[in-house]
Every structure is written in C-alpha cells, then in structure tokens.
Motif scaffolding. Structure first.
Motif, PDB file in Angstrom:
ATOM      1  N   PHE A  77       0.857  -1.179   0.000  1.00 39.98           N
ATOM      2  CA  PHE A  77       0.000   0.000   0.000  1.00 39.98           C
ATOM      3  C   PHE A  77       0.901   1.239   0.000  1.00 39.98           C
ATOM      4  O   PHE A  77       1.227   1.771   1.060  1.00 39.98           O
ATOM      5  CB  PHE A  77      -0.915   0.020   1.234  1.00 39.98           C
ATOM      6  CG  PHE A  77      -1.883  -1.120   1.288  1.00 39.98           C
ATOM      7  CD1 PHE A  77      -3.120  -1.014   0.666  1.00 39.98           C
ATOM      8  CD2 PHE A  77      -1.561  -2.301   1.947  1.00 39.98           C
ATOM      9  CE1 PHE A  77      -4.027  -2.064   0.700  1.00 39.98           C
ATOM     10  CE2 PHE A  77      -2.449  -3.353   1.987  1.00 39.98           C
ATOM     11  CZ  PHE A  77      -3.691  -3.237   1.359  1.00 39.98           C
ATOM     12  N   PRO A  78       1.331   1.703  -1.173  1.00 43.90           N
ATOM     13  CA  PRO A  78       2.300   2.806  -1.218  1.00 43.90           C
ATOM     14  C   PRO A  78       1.791   4.111  -0.617  1.00 43.90           C
ATOM     15  O   PRO A  78       2.582   4.984  -0.284  1.00 43.90           O
ATOM     16  CB  PRO A  78       2.599   2.967  -2.708  1.00 43.90           C
ATOM     17  CG  PRO A  78       1.503   2.277  -3.414  1.00 43.90           C
ATOM     18  CD  PRO A  78       0.957   1.231  -2.494  1.00 43.90           C
ATOM     19  N   GLU A  79       0.495   4.245  -0.446  1.00 42.37           N
ATOM     20  CA  GLU A  79      -0.037   5.463   0.148  1.00 42.37           C
ATOM     21  C   GLU A  79       0.042   5.465   1.670  1.00 42.37           C
ATOM     22  O   GLU A  79      -0.260   6.463   2.318  1.00 42.37           O
ATOM     23  CB  GLU A  79      -1.485   5.713  -0.298  1.00 42.37           C
ATOM     24  CG  GLU A  79      -2.469   4.670   0.157  1.00 42.37           C
ATOM     25  CD  GLU A  79      -2.531   3.419  -0.715  1.00 42.37           C
ATOM     26  OE1 GLU A  79      -3.308   2.526  -0.363  1.00 42.37           O
ATOM     27  OE2 GLU A  79      -1.812   3.317  -1.714  1.00 42.37           O
ATOM     28  N   LEU A  80       0.467   4.342   2.259  1.00 41.41           N
ATOM     29  CA  LEU A  80       0.591   4.233   3.710  1.00 41.41           C
ATOM     30  C   LEU A  80       2.046   4.006   4.091  1.00 41.41           C
ATOM     31  O   LEU A  80       2.713   3.132   3.534  1.00 41.41           O
ATOM     32  CB  LEU A  80      -0.251   3.064   4.238  1.00 41.41           C
ATOM     33  CG  LEU A  80      -1.749   3.128   3.986  1.00 41.41           C
ATOM     34  CD1 LEU A  80      -2.412   1.835   4.442  1.00 41.41           C
ATOM     35  CD2 LEU A  80      -2.370   4.321   4.687  1.00 41.41           C
ATOM     36  N   SER A  81       2.524   4.776   5.050  1.00 42.37           N
ATOM     37  CA  SER A  81       3.875   4.557   5.566  1.00 42.37           C
ATOM     38  C   SER A  81       3.901   4.959   7.035  1.00 42.37           C
ATOM     39  O   SER A  81       3.082   5.752   7.494  1.00 42.37           O
ATOM     40  CB  SER A  81       4.904   5.370   4.773  1.00 42.37           C
ATOM     41  OG  SER A  81       4.693   6.758   4.959  1.00 42.37           O
ATOM     42  N   ILE A  82       4.857   4.413   7.741  1.00 43.14           N
ATOM     43  CA  ILE A  82       5.020   4.724   9.167  1.00 43.14           C
ATOM     44  C   ILE A  82       6.394   5.337   9.342  1.00 43.14           C
ATOM     45  O   ILE A  82       7.396   4.779   8.887  1.00 43.14           O
ATOM     46  CB  ILE A  82       4.884   3.462  10.033  1.00 43.14           C
ATOM     47  CG1 ILE A  82       3.487   2.867   9.877  1.00 43.14           C
ATOM     48  CG2 ILE A  82       5.168   3.791  11.499  1.00 43.14           C
ATOM     49  CD1 ILE A  82       3.316   1.533  10.553  1.00 43.14           C
ATOM     50  N   GLU A  83       6.421   6.482   9.990  1.00 44.16           N
ATOM     51  CA  GLU A  83       7.707   7.134  10.238  1.00 44.16           C
ATOM     52  C   GLU A  83       7.888   7.365  11.731  1.00 44.16           C
ATOM     53  O   GLU A  83       6.916   7.467  12.479  1.00 44.16           O
ATOM     54  CB  GLU A  83       7.810   8.450   9.480  1.00 44.16           C
ATOM     55  CG  GLU A  83       6.944   9.557  10.022  1.00 44.16           C
ATOM     56  CD  GLU A  83       7.148  10.878   9.307  1.00 44.16           C
ATOM     57  OE1 GLU A  83       8.117  11.021   8.553  1.00 44.16           O
ATOM     58  OE2 GLU A  83       6.316  11.768   9.515  1.00 44.16           O
TER      59      GLU A  83
END
Length: 112
Positions: A77-83
C-alpha cells in the motif's frame, strides 16, 4: 485490510497498532501509548533500577519489532507509511499515491 489491488491480513499487535494509528489525532502515537495500548505492557517511568531499565528495553524492542512487521505488511500500500516522529512517537502517513479505498474488514474485531 484491502483496496482494489491489494489485500493484507493484519493480526494481533499489528492490527491493534494500525487501529491505534488510524484513531489517533494526526495518526501519531507516542511510545508510551503504543506500548500500553498495543502491547499491553506500559513503560516504567522509574528507571532507577536495572530491572526497570531492562524491562523497558524489552518492551521497546517489542514495539520496534511490531512497527517493523507492520511496515512490511503495508509495503503493498504505497499510500501508507510509518515514520518515526521526533524519536518519541510514530506517525502513520496517509498519502494519495492513487485513488484508494483502503478499509478495515468487519472481521477485525474477532482478532482483538
């Protein structure tokens, strides 16, 4: 969790973590809240003893492993990321890479 092109099944801590991020203001969750709400293991505020320091290290390692595994789950899911936000919290970033219909399925409550 699924959209038009991808599907991933989040279980246990990863599902709890995703829901915690989703419901948090600005999708940001502090380390203490993550440890308590997702892992069910609160960090000790008193690190004056070696035992408490070791316990906190173990809990933080579990937190890091859960985040790592959730990141792996979300790779499709390229629209979701965790930083890591400011070294004190994690943030779920929700982008608009493509028109998305990401949602949680009705069966999620069975895992919690």
């Amino acid at each position: 969790m699924k959209d038009r092109d991808h599907k991933v099944f989040l279980a246990r801590n990863r599902l709890r973590a995703f829901i915690c991020f989703w419901e948090a203001p600005d999708h940001t969750v502090s380390y203490p809240v993550f440890c308590n709400d997702v892992l069910g293991r609160p960090l000790s505020e008193d690190e004056s003893t070696e035992e408490n320091r070791q316990l906190n290290r173990a809990i933080k390692k579990s937190m890091t492993q859960t985040i790592m595994r959730l990141r792996e789950d979300l790779m499709t899911f390229p629209e979701l990321s965790i930083e890591n936000a400011s070294g004190l919290s994690y943030r779920l970033n929700i982008g608009t890479v493509r028109e998305s219909n990401v949602g949680l399925s009705e069966c999620e409550s069975d895992v919690l």
